[in-house]
Write a protein that holds these residues in place. Structure first.
Motif, short mmCIF file in Angstrom:
data_model
loop_
_atom_site.label_atom_id
_atom_site.label_comp_id
_atom_site.label_asym_id
_atom_site.label_seq_id
_atom_site.Cartn_x
_atom_site.Cartn_y
_atom_site.Cartn_z
N LEU A 168 0.80 -1.23 0.00
CA LEU A 168 0.00 0.00 0.00
C LEU A 168 0.83 1.28 0.00
CD1 LEU A 168 -2.91 -1.01 2.40
CD2 LEU A 168 -2.96 -0.83 -0.10
N CYS A 169 2.16 1.17 0.11
CA CYS A 169 2.95 2.41 0.03
C CYS A 169 3.71 2.52 -1.29
CB CYS A 169 3.88 2.57 1.24
SG CYS A 169 5.41 1.67 1.15
N ALA A 190 0.18 2.52 -5.72
CA ALA A 190 -0.92 2.27 -4.79
C ALA A 190 -1.40 3.53 -4.09
CB ALA A 190 -0.49 1.24 -3.75
N ILE A 191 -0.51 4.48 -3.91
CA ILE A 191 -0.94 5.68 -3.17
C ILE A 191 -1.76 6.59 -4.09
CG2 ILE A 191 0.99 5.58 -1.56
CD1 ILE A 191 2.32 7.81 -3.09
N HIS A 192 -2.60 7.38 -3.46
CA HIS A 192 -3.49 8.25 -4.22
C HIS A 192 -2.68 9.29 -5.00
CE1 HIS A 192 -6.69 11.09 -5.10
NE2 HIS A 192 -7.55 10.16 -4.78
N ARG A 209 -3.08 12.30 -5.40
CA ARG A 209 -2.94 13.59 -4.70
C ARG A 209 -2.30 13.44 -3.32
NH1 ARG A 209 -8.24 13.89 -6.35
NH2 ARG A 209 -9.06 14.11 -4.24
N PHE A 210 -1.76 12.27 -3.05
CA PHE A 210 -1.16 12.04 -1.72
C PHE A 210 -0.09 13.08 -1.39
CE2 PHE A 210 1.98 10.36 1.19
CZ PHE A 210 1.23 9.76 2.18
N ARG A 234 -1.37 16.48 -0.59
CA ARG A 234 -2.09 16.50 0.68
C ARG A 234 -1.15 16.41 1.89
NH1 ARG A 234 -7.83 16.87 1.22
NH2 ARG A 234 -8.14 16.81 3.45
N TRP A 289 8.89 8.56 1.81
CA TRP A 289 8.58 7.92 3.09
C TRP A 289 9.51 8.39 4.20
CZ3 TRP A 289 3.89 6.91 3.37
CH2 TRP A 289 3.18 6.50 2.23
N TRP A 335 7.68 11.46 5.28
CA TRP A 335 6.49 11.07 6.06
C TRP A 335 6.90 10.59 7.46
CZ3 TRP A 335 1.37 11.67 5.81
CH2 TRP A 335 0.62 10.97 6.78
N GLU A 376 5.72 11.98 11.09
CA GLU A 376 5.02 11.12 12.05
C GLU A 376 5.81 11.01 13.36
OE1 GLU A 376 2.23 8.69 10.87
OE2 GLU A 376 1.88 8.49 13.01
N LEU A 392 -1.74 17.20 11.45
CA LEU A 392 -1.98 17.79 10.14
C LEU A 392 -0.61 17.76 9.45
CD1 LEU A 392 -4.18 20.85 11.21
CD2 LEU A 392 -4.87 18.49 10.74
N PRO A 393 -0.41 16.81 8.55
CA PRO A 393 0.96 16.54 8.06
C PRO A 393 1.71 17.77 7.56
CG PRO A 393 -0.56 14.85 7.30
CD PRO A 393 -1.40 15.90 7.96
N ARG A 394 1.00 18.69 6.90
CA ARG A 394 1.72 19.86 6.35
C ARG A 394 2.12 20.84 7.44
NH1 ARG A 394 -2.14 20.93 1.18
NH2 ARG A 394 -3.66 20.51 2.80
N ARG A 415 -2.10 5.77 5.35
CA ARG A 415 -3.20 5.29 4.52
C ARG A 415 -4.48 6.07 4.77
NH1 ARG A 415 1.05 1.19 5.43
NH2 ARG A 415 2.16 2.26 3.79
N ASP A 446 -4.81 8.53 2.14
CA ASP A 446 -5.39 7.97 0.92
C ASP A 446 -6.90 7.80 1.05
OD1 ASP A 446 -3.09 7.59 -0.75
OD2 ASP A 446 -2.48 5.93 0.52
N LEU A 491 -8.71 11.07 0.64
CA LEU A 491 -8.71 11.45 -0.78
C LEU A 491 -9.71 10.60 -1.58
CD1 LEU A 491 -4.86 11.96 -1.11
CD2 LEU A 491 -6.60 13.74 -1.32
#
Lengths: 210, 83
Positions: free
Chosen positions: A14-15, A19-21, A23-24, A27, A48, A51, A55, A71-73, B43, B46, B49
């Motif tokens: 999933l990473c 697989a990631i969106h 717009r990930f 965002r 990653w 990320w 985190e 809020l990640p940003r 995730r 995701d 989104l």
């Protein structure tokens, strides 16, 4: 000093980039961080690493202010090789990044020295199979922490208990808190724990925790 | 869309990201996405989104951070889509 850590299994299905969106990145990352990704020769690992830095800083920040939101940003990462600084309204966090072919790991602290940490996992396991077994990883990461802390204290691992208070892990011995700030992480096939020793010494225990 | 229809669609969106499939079998609006379903925080980005795309809505960062349970997600979406 509070410590935070985060591990990412770079081969987790999933990473993966597909697989990631789409717009990930927009965002999750600041404009500056997206620029870093665009210039990176290793986009996957850099993504990653950024990320994990966010985190890990969030996990440390949450111990300073339990109301802090992820809020990640808002956790702006200034990456410089295997070091980073994460800037947030609560302060600046030093981040130490380690990586191997299959994982990246971030350690965040406001202390000057790198916190202690351990990483374990089974790189030979298929990432798909590991995904279905992740429930057991919660126990594995606690076992890793018990082993690491008990070795520092020169006591048996069974004497160390890892409990969770408001989703923050705490180490105890005989119901009493041990002099460590602790952070746990698991993703895919890997688990990691990190700790910062406090200066409090418990009678009867070894107090040199470096 | 009814709340039930939104719930069903939310569960389908979340499903591929869930580590704890047993919890998904008994999912309800009180199910916590991160703690019960063991969805990784990356995730969750995701998933938010995917909500935007599936329901043709925009979710602000602050609103996204307030999504803890499946019910939170359903409520957030219900407030943004025509009933």
């Amino acid at each position: 000093m509070p410590v935070g850590n985060d591990i990412v299994d770079l081969r987790h299905p999933l990473c993966q980039p597909a697989a990631i969106h789409p717009r990930f990145d927009i965002r999750a990352f600041t404009t500056r961080e997206i620029g870093l990704l665009a210039a990176s020769a290793q986009v996957h690992r850099t993504r990653w690493s950024l990320w994990a830095a966010k985190e890990s800083a969030f996990k440390a920040a949450r111990k300073l202010d339990p109301q802090v939101r992820f809020l990640p940003r808002d956790f702006a990462v200034h990456l410089s090789g295997k070091r980073a600084e994460v800037v947030h309204r609560l302060g600046r966090f030093r981040v130490w990044l380690d990586h191997a072919d299959q994982w990246v790991h971030a350690l965040a602290s406001q202390a000057g020295e790198k916190p202690g940490f351990r990483i374990a996992g089974d790189p030979s396991a298929s990432s798909g199979a590991a995904r279905t077994a992740e429930e057991g990883f919660s126990e594995r990461v606690r076992e890793l922490a018990r082993i690491a802390l008990s070795a520092l204290l020169n006591i048996a691992p069974i004497e160390v208990r890892i409990v969770s208070e408001d989703r923050i892990p705490r180490a105890q011995r005989r119901g009493q808190p041990l002099p460590f700030d602790l952070s746990l992480s698991h993703d895919g096939r890997f688990v990691s724990c990190a700790w910062e020793a406090s200066r409090v010494c418990i009678p009867g225990l070894v107090c040199s925790l470096s | 869309m009814t709340r039930e229809e939104i719930f069903t669609k939310v569960v389908e969106i979340v499903r591929p990201f869930v580590k704890n499939q047993e919890a998904l079998d008994s999912v309800d609006e009180n199910t916590n996405i991160l703690q019960d379903l063991k969805v990784n925080s990356a995730r969750l980005v995701d998933i938010i989104l995917d909500f935007e795309d599936a329901f043709n809505i925009e979710v602000e960062d602050e609103d996204a951070d307030a999504v803890n349970t499946v019910g939170d997600a359903v409520g957030l979406i219900a407030a943004k889509v025509p009933s």
